[in-house]
Design an enzyme around this catalytic site. Structure first.
Site, PDB file in Angstrom:
ATOM      1  N   GLY A 182       0.820  -1.216   0.000  1.00 46.61           N
ATOM      2  CA  GLY A 182       0.000   0.000   0.000  1.00 46.61           C
ATOM      3  C   GLY A 182       0.845   1.252   0.000  1.00 46.61           C
ATOM      4  O   GLY A 182       2.065   1.189   0.077  1.00 46.61           O
ATOM      5  N   ASN A 183       0.175   2.392  -0.127  1.00 49.27           N
ATOM      6  CA  ASN A 183       0.846   3.692  -0.088  1.00 49.27           C
ATOM      7  C   ASN A 183       0.390   4.446   1.148  1.00 49.27           C
ATOM      8  O   ASN A 183      -0.745   4.299   1.569  1.00 49.27           O
ATOM      9  CB  ASN A 183       0.429   4.543  -1.291  1.00 49.27           C
ATOM     10  CG  ASN A 183       1.112   4.124  -2.568  1.00 49.27           C
ATOM     11  OD1 ASN A 183       1.520   2.988  -2.710  1.00 49.27           O
ATOM     12  ND2 ASN A 183       1.219   5.045  -3.485  1.00 49.27           N
TER      13      ASN A 183
END
Ligand code: CTP
Length: 415
Positions: A210-211
């Site tokens: 994820g970011n």
């Protein structure tokens, strides 16, 4: 946002939401401001004067006949730097619109020359009644900031627009309104789609790629766009902890491909699309159905095969430019960049704007953990026409104000 202490008058009208005014007073006090509570007589049926006196540290009265020697009905209004009414009932809105001066709150309002921010609360039918709407319009035309009420559970079993905003939202919006001119109703009737948060790409049932992204900048944009009159839809990737902005509809997604689908379902009729979400560039080629165990699945964990995710922003621009959308939305990208010795972060953003083909790109530098999860932001708003507008350090609501000013101006020019 103004941080110097102000004299804030909190006006309270007689509705069940009056109890939430206690939290409004507390938030203002915690932010270092002086608070004077001016309830209507009806409000005192819901919350006693003693409660407001204890919370504000100031005397409370509803009538002009208390402390007459101090000429309160003039003094309170004159000394105010900001008046916030929470909740405002349909009756108070009507009395304000018609300049009535039959108690301390309405006389204060006629004397005050400072910003006045009103947070209405009433049943949906009363809010939507043409009389109330006409009063709201009249007040707005005079510069009063009437916030949109939240959509949700009302007293009794009904739900709909008319619920008082959260006390913290009221205070944040009122302080932002006081500090800037960004509360114009210049997005009235415009449809605005905003993506928020960061996508998560499953590796197995417990792990993901994820970011970073708290979703706060997107939510501030949504909050403000709705208060400026827009119909706002949010496609939110993993932002569960943030309260839904009043007036916005939220669709929740997890991965980049979910986000792409939700955005394209809604993109067709939008006037503006803001791609604020941090979209993960890659996803595992395969998602394991059971948790990968370190020993047994070392190879799978250490050598994940990755696939590139679709570039949603780029494909939105392509769909629009090839005539694949009914409306011709203004498309705005966001770029969090880190510079290096070889490459300046702003230069990277300029290149990204060209590569993505969007109309505006909000660039911010994220070296040294400057932005993610924080309450402030800054950067440069780059235009495909070569314009570069510096966005000064401010709260995310203030930054949202600058971005929406630019958008409103472009929509006005193009109409
Ligand atoms: N974006 C998108 N789809 C992707 C990646 C990014 O729509 N697969 C959008 C983001 O929502 C943002 C903008 O593109 O508005 C820039 O995001 P960023 O991650 O900086 O762009 P990338 O193309 O991934 O560039 P980089 O090479 O810097 O990772």
């Amino acid at each position: 946002m103004s941080t110097s202490p102000m004299n804030v008058v909190v006006g309270v009208a007689g509705g069940i939401a009056a109890y939430k005014a206690c939290h409004v007073v507390r938030h203002f006090k915690e932010a270092g401001h002086q608070v004077r509570v001016v309830p209507t007589a009806a409000a005192l049926n819901f919350v006693g004067a003693a409660t407001f006196e204890a919370l504000s540290g100031n005397p409370v009265s509803a009538t002009v006949f208390d402390a007459v020697d101090e000429v309160q009905h003039v003094r309170v209004g004159k000394e105010a730097d900001l008046v916030v009414i929470a909740p405002a009932t349909a009756d108070l809105l009507a009395r304000m619109a018609h300049g009535c001066a039959d108690d301390l709150l309405t006389t204060t309002l006629l004397v005050a020359t400072c910003p006045v921010v009103v947070a209405p609360a009433m049943h949906t039918e009363m809010w939507e009644h043409p009389a109330t709407q006409a009063n709201v319009e009249l007040l707005r035309s005079r510069g009063v900031i009437v916030l949109e009420p939240a959509h949700g559970r009302l007293t009794g079993n009904d739900t709909g627009p008319g619920r008082l905003l959260d006390p913290e939202q009221i205070v944040t919006l009122a302080l932002a309104a006081n500090a800037s001119t960004s509360f114009r109703r210049d997005l009235e009737g415009k449809r605005v789609l905003i993506t928020a948060g960061g996508t998560q790409e499953h590796i197995d049932p417990v792990r993901y790629i994820g970011n970073h992204s708290s979703g706060r900048q997107a939510y501030a944009l949504a909050e403000l766009a709705a208060q400026r009159g827009a119909e706002v839809s949010i496609v939110a990737a993993n932002t569960e902890v943030l309260p839904t902005p009043a007036g916005a509809v939220v669709a929740r997604v997890r991965s980049a491909r979910d986000l792409q689908e939700a955005v394209f379902e809604r993109a067709e009729n939008q006037d503006v699309i803001l791609m604020v979400a941090a979209v993960a560039d890659v996803r595992p080629a395969e998602v394991a159905e059971t948790k990968l165990k370190k020993g047994a699945n070392d190879a799978q964990l250490q050598q994940l095969t990755l696939k590139e995710n679709p570039d949603i922003l780029r494909s939105l621009v392509q769909a629009r430019d090839s005539g694949g959308m009914k409306a011709q939305p203004l498309i705005v990208g966001f770029a969090a960049e880190t510079g290096s010795k070889e490459r300046d972060a702003l230069d990277l953003a300029r290149e990204k704007l060209k590569r993505k083909g969007c109309d505006l790109l909000m660039f911010n530098e994220v070296s040294g953990d400057q932005v993610f999860g924080k309450l402030r932001n800054r950067g440069v708003l780059l235009g495909s026409d070569g314009s570069e507008t510096p966005v000064a350090d401010g709260t995310k609501l203030e930054v949202a104000g600058v971005i929406l000013d630019e958008i409103a101006e472009r929509l006005r020019r193009d109409s």
